[in-house]
Design a protein around this motif. Structure first.
Motif, mmCIF file in Angstrom:
data_model
loop_
_atom_site.group_PDB
_atom_site.id
_atom_site.type_symbol
_atom_site.label_atom_id
_atom_site.label_comp_id
_atom_site.label_asym_id
_atom_site.label_seq_id
_atom_site.Cartn_x
_atom_site.Cartn_y
_atom_site.Cartn_z
ATOM 1 N N PHE A 173 0.834 -1.207 0.000
ATOM 2 C CA PHE A 173 0.000 0.000 0.000
ATOM 3 C C PHE A 173 0.865 1.252 0.000
ATOM 4 O O PHE A 173 0.631 2.189 -0.781
ATOM 5 C CB PHE A 173 -0.919 -0.006 1.229
ATOM 6 C CG PHE A 173 -1.821 1.197 1.327
ATOM 7 C CD1 PHE A 173 -2.998 1.258 0.603
ATOM 8 C CD2 PHE A 173 -1.478 2.275 2.140
ATOM 9 C CE1 PHE A 173 -3.826 2.380 0.686
ATOM 10 C CE2 PHE A 173 -2.296 3.386 2.233
ATOM 11 C CZ PHE A 173 -3.471 3.446 1.497
ATOM 12 N N THR A 205 2.787 1.461 -3.585
ATOM 13 C CA THR A 205 1.983 1.655 -4.793
ATOM 14 C C THR A 205 1.079 2.886 -4.736
ATOM 15 O O THR A 205 0.736 3.451 -5.779
ATOM 16 C CB THR A 205 1.108 0.421 -5.063
ATOM 17 O OG1 THR A 205 0.263 0.178 -3.920
ATOM 18 C CG2 THR A 205 1.963 -0.802 -5.320
ATOM 19 N N ILE A 206 0.691 3.310 -3.541
ATOM 20 C CA ILE A 206 -0.209 4.465 -3.427
ATOM 21 C C ILE A 206 0.561 5.777 -3.320
ATOM 22 O O ILE A 206 0.123 6.803 -3.840
ATOM 23 C CB ILE A 206 -1.145 4.298 -2.208
ATOM 24 C CG1 ILE A 206 -2.054 3.086 -2.392
ATOM 25 C CG2 ILE A 206 -1.984 5.553 -1.995
ATOM 26 C CD1 ILE A 206 -2.984 3.176 -3.585
ATOM 27 N N ILE A 259 -3.499 -3.782 -6.525
ATOM 28 C CA ILE A 259 -3.723 -2.339 -6.462
ATOM 29 C C ILE A 259 -3.498 -1.688 -7.823
ATOM 30 O O ILE A 259 -4.283 -0.846 -8.275
ATOM 31 C CB ILE A 259 -2.805 -1.690 -5.405
ATOM 32 C CG1 ILE A 259 -3.221 -2.158 -4.002
ATOM 33 C CG2 ILE A 259 -2.862 -0.160 -5.495
ATOM 34 C CD1 ILE A 259 -2.283 -1.705 -2.903
#
Length: 307
Positions: free
Chosen positions: A41, A44-45, A115
Motif C-alpha cells: 500500500f 503503490t499508493i 492495487i
C-alpha cells in the motif's frame, strides 16, 4: 570429510530444519501477510505513482519497471529478484527466516499487482491520496512501507533481499551491515538519477529512505526504549534494597575493581524507563554521593518465565 561424517552432518541439519519448521506459527504468517499488504500500500499508493523510489531491491524493482517492457512489472521484479536472494542466504539465515521472507515478498508482490492492475485505483500519474506533492508522498510512503518492513522483522522475516545480501557480504567486505545497505542505496539513487536524467526524484527518495529506516527502528525497537543503568558503587546492598523498595526490582550485582584505585566495588545492573531516570539518580546519590551512573538504551527485554 568421509561419507559417515557427511551423513551425520546431514542428519544434524535435517533435525535443525525440522525444529525450525515446528517453531513457525500461523499467527506469524498472518502478521506477515498484513505486513506485506501494508508495504504494498505504501509503495503503490504514495511512491510508485510519482516515480519515487523505495530502498533496496524494492527500489531497484521500481526502476526496472520503468525501463523495461510493460509486461515486466513491479510485481514480477519483486519475485524474480528477491526469491533467489533469500534462497542464496538460506544456509546463513535459516529455513524459518527464508520461508517467512519469501511468503512476505509474495504477499507484497500480489497486493501490489491487485492495487495497480485489478482494483479501480488510478496510480498512473499521481498519488490517489497525496496528489503530486512529492514531500507528502516521500514521507507517507516511507512511514507506511517502514511499518510493513518493521513488522516483517518483528515476526521473523525480511521484506527485501538487501537485508540478506548485507548479512552475507558485509563482513567479507570488511564493512558493517548498515554501511553495506547505505552504499547499495546510494548507488541505486545515483543510477536512478542518471537513467531518468533528473536528480529531483532520487533526492526525494532519500527522504523516503530516511523516514522508512527511522520507522523500522521504531517498530522493531519500540517507541519507548528502556534504559539500562550501570551503577558503580561501594554500597550496592543498600542501593539494591532501595531500588527494590521503590521500583519493585533490585537489579543484578556484579563484583568489580576500580581501575585506578584498585578499590573493591560493585556494579548494579538495573533496567528502567526514561520517566524513572531522575528518581533513580536522586535515590542512588542519597545513599552514595560518589556512585557512578551510566545509562544506555535497551532495545529489547526478553525474560523467560519459569513454570
Amino acid at each position: 570429510m568421509d561419507k559417515k561424517e557427511k551423513n551425520t552432518r546431514k542428519q544434524e541439519w535435517m533435525t535443525a530444519v525440522k525444529k525450525e519448521l515446528k517453531g513457525m506459527s500461523l499467527v506469524s504468517f498472518l502478521m506477515l501477510a498484513i505486513a506485506g499488504s501494508i508495504n504494498a500500500f505504501g509503495v503503490t499508493i504514495f511512491l510508485f505513482p510519482v516515480k519515487l523510489y523505495d530502498s533496496g531491491i524494492s527500489g531497484l524493482s521500481m526502476l526496472l519497471d520503468q525501463v523495461t517492457p510493460a509486461y515486466l512489472t513491479l510485481s514480477v521484479f519483486l519475485l524474480v529478484l528477491n526469491v533467489p536472494i533469500f534462497l542464496f542466504g538460506l544456509k546463513k539465515q535459516g529455513i524459518a527466516f527464508t520461508v517467512y521472507s519469501i511468503f512476505t515478498v509474495a504477499v507484497y508482490s500480489f497486493v501490489s499487482w491487485l492495487i495497480m492492475d485489478v482494483l479501480p485505483i488510478d496510480v498512473t500519474f499521481i498519488s490517489p491520496l497525496a496528489g503530486s506533492d512529492l514531500l507528502l508522498c516521500a514521507i507517507f510512503g516511507g512511514v507506511i512501507s517502514g511499518i510493513g518492513s518493521g513488522m516483517t522483522i518483528r515476526f521473523g522475516g525480511a521484506i527485501d533481499g538487501i537485508d540478506t545480501l548485507s548479512v552475507v557480504f558485509a563482513k567479507k567486505l570488511g564493512i558493517s551491515i548498515g554501511t553495506f545497505v547505505m552504499i547499495f542505496n546510494t548507488v541505486l539513487y545515483i543510477v536512478c538519477g542518471i537513467v531518468i536524467q533528473s536528480w529531483i526524484l532520487p533526492l526525494y527518495s532519500i527522504v523516503t529512505y530516511y523516514v522508512g529506516s527511522r520507522t523500522v527502528d521504531f517498530i522493531v525497537e519500540g517507541f519507548d526504549r528502556a534504559k539500562c543503568a550501570m551503577i558503580v558503587t561501594t554500597k550496592a546492598n543498600d542501593i539494591s534494597s532501595a531500588l527494590s523498595e521503590n521500583f519493585g526490582a533490585g537489579g543484578t550485582i556484579v563484583n568489580a575493581v576500580g581501575g585506578y584505585s584498585r578499590e573493591q566495588k560493585e556494579i548494579i545492573y538495573f533496567i528502567i524507563n526514561h520517566f524513572q531516570i531522575n528518581k533513580l539518580k536522586k535515590l542512588v546519590h542519597e545513599i552514595d554521593e560518589a556512585a557512578f551512573i551510566s545509562l544506555m538504551d535497551v532495545t529489547d527485554i526478553i525474560k523467560k518465565s519459569i513454570s
